[in-house]
Motif scaffolding. Structure first.
Motif, PDB file in Angstrom:
ATOM      1  N   MET A 120     -66.369  11.091 -30.721  1.00 56.79           N
ATOM      2  CA  MET A 120     -65.469   9.947 -30.787  1.00 56.79           C
ATOM      3  C   MET A 120     -65.839   9.110 -32.002  1.00 56.79           C
ATOM      4  SD  MET A 120     -63.554  10.405 -28.151  1.00 56.79           S
ATOM      5  CE  MET A 120     -62.697   8.885 -27.979  1.00 56.79           C
ATOM      6  N   LEU A 121     -64.835   8.540 -32.641  1.00 55.92           N
ATOM      7  CA  LEU A 121     -65.089   7.646 -33.766  1.00 55.92           C
ATOM      8  C   LEU A 121     -65.250   6.237 -33.246  1.00 55.92           C
ATOM      9  CD1 LEU A 121     -62.730   8.786 -36.667  1.00 55.92           C
ATOM     10  CD2 LEU A 121     -65.192   8.986 -36.493  1.00 55.92           C
ATOM     11  N   ASN A 122     -66.469   5.756 -33.321  1.00 50.53           N
ATOM     12  CA  ASN A 122     -66.698   4.361 -32.991  1.00 50.53           C
ATOM     13  C   ASN A 122     -66.829   3.579 -34.296  1.00 50.53           C
ATOM     14  OD1 ASN A 122     -69.321   4.800 -33.949  1.00 50.53           O
ATOM     15  ND2 ASN A 122     -70.109   5.273 -31.903  1.00 50.53           N
ATOM     16  N   ASP A 123     -67.012   2.267 -34.202  1.00 51.60           N
ATOM     17  CA  ASP A 123     -67.072   1.424 -35.402  1.00 51.60           C
ATOM     18  C   ASP A 123     -68.186   1.859 -36.351  1.00 51.60           C
ATOM     19  OD1 ASP A 123     -64.923  -0.029 -34.517  1.00 51.60           O
ATOM     20  OD2 ASP A 123     -66.121  -1.655 -33.672  1.00 51.60           O
ATOM     21  N   GLU A 124     -69.341   2.210 -35.805  1.00 52.43           N
ATOM     22  CA  GLU A 124     -70.478   2.620 -36.636  1.00 52.43           C
ATOM     23  C   GLU A 124     -70.155   3.890 -37.433  1.00 52.43           C
ATOM     24  OE1 GLU A 124     -74.935   4.444 -35.954  1.00 52.43           O
ATOM     25  OE2 GLU A 124     -74.119   3.083 -34.433  1.00 52.43           O
ATOM     26  N   ARG A 125     -69.512   4.832 -36.793  1.00 51.31           N
ATOM     27  CA  ARG A 125     -69.168   6.084 -37.464  1.00 51.31           C
ATOM     28  C   ARG A 125     -68.075   5.869 -38.511  1.00 51.31           C
ATOM     29  NH1 ARG A 125     -69.530   9.985 -32.126  1.00 51.31           N
ATOM     30  NH2 ARG A 125     -71.798  10.001 -32.061  1.00 51.31           N
TER      31      ARG A 125
ATOM     32  N   TRP B 215     -71.692  15.105 -33.698  1.00 48.11           N
ATOM     33  CA  TRP B 215     -71.262  14.201 -34.768  1.00 48.11           C
ATOM     34  C   TRP B 215     -72.184  14.363 -35.970  1.00 48.11           C
ATOM     35  CZ3 TRP B 215     -68.055  11.135 -37.226  1.00 48.11           C
ATOM     36  CH2 TRP B 215     -68.573  10.223 -38.157  1.00 48.11           C
TER      37      TRP B 215
END
Length: 146
Positions: free
Chosen positions: A3-8, A118
């Motif tokens: 999943m793309l979170n803010d950090e990624r 990831w």
């Protein structure tokens, strides 16, 4: 599941990754493999070989009537036959031989979400960027996941 979170998202933007606004094909569109005559499929494989210089067809390559989906089907059928799980008539064995002679490796399989971390995926993107100077990965590019 990756999943793309803010950090990624920040990590990707920091290396120059640009997010596409192009709509993606639906899951059903990606799965649909039209029934195409064998001789036409061979012509499509030859055209792919001419354009790409190889026959490592990405499973998500949808051009040429979803050639990637067809390559997955051929690889699955070939594996089932090799493992003795499915009978293949002699005509199909000849077709397998024809693909093999062209250089097709029968090694095109879908990667399911979550099979690659990831970190591994991001590492491959960094490697691609180092090799090419860009984060714009062509849909024709096939990474070596082995």
């Amino acid at each position: 599941v990756i999943m793309l979170n803010d950090e990624r998202i920040v990590q990707l933007r920091n290396i120059g990754f640009e997010f596409s606004t192009t709509p993606h094909r639906t899951r059903q569109e990606r799965r649909t493999v039209p029934d195409v005559d064998w001789s036409m499929r061979i012509q499509q494989m030859e055209a792919f070989l001419s354009e790409m210089g190889h026959l490592r067809v990405d499973p998500n390559y949808y051009m040429y009537s979803n050639l990637g989906g067809w390559a997955v089907q051929m690889s699955q059928l070939h594996r089932s036959w090799q493992e003795g799980r499915e009978y293949i008539p002699p005509e199909m064995v000849e077709k397998f031989n024809q693909l093999n002679a062209m250089g097709f490796g029968f090694d095109v399989f879908l990667t399911r979400r979550g099979e690659q971390s990831w970190e591994d995926s991001f590492g491959l993107l960094l490697q691609y960027r180092q090799e090419t100077g860009s984060c714009r990965v062509s849909h024709h590019y096939k990474a070596d996941f082995q």
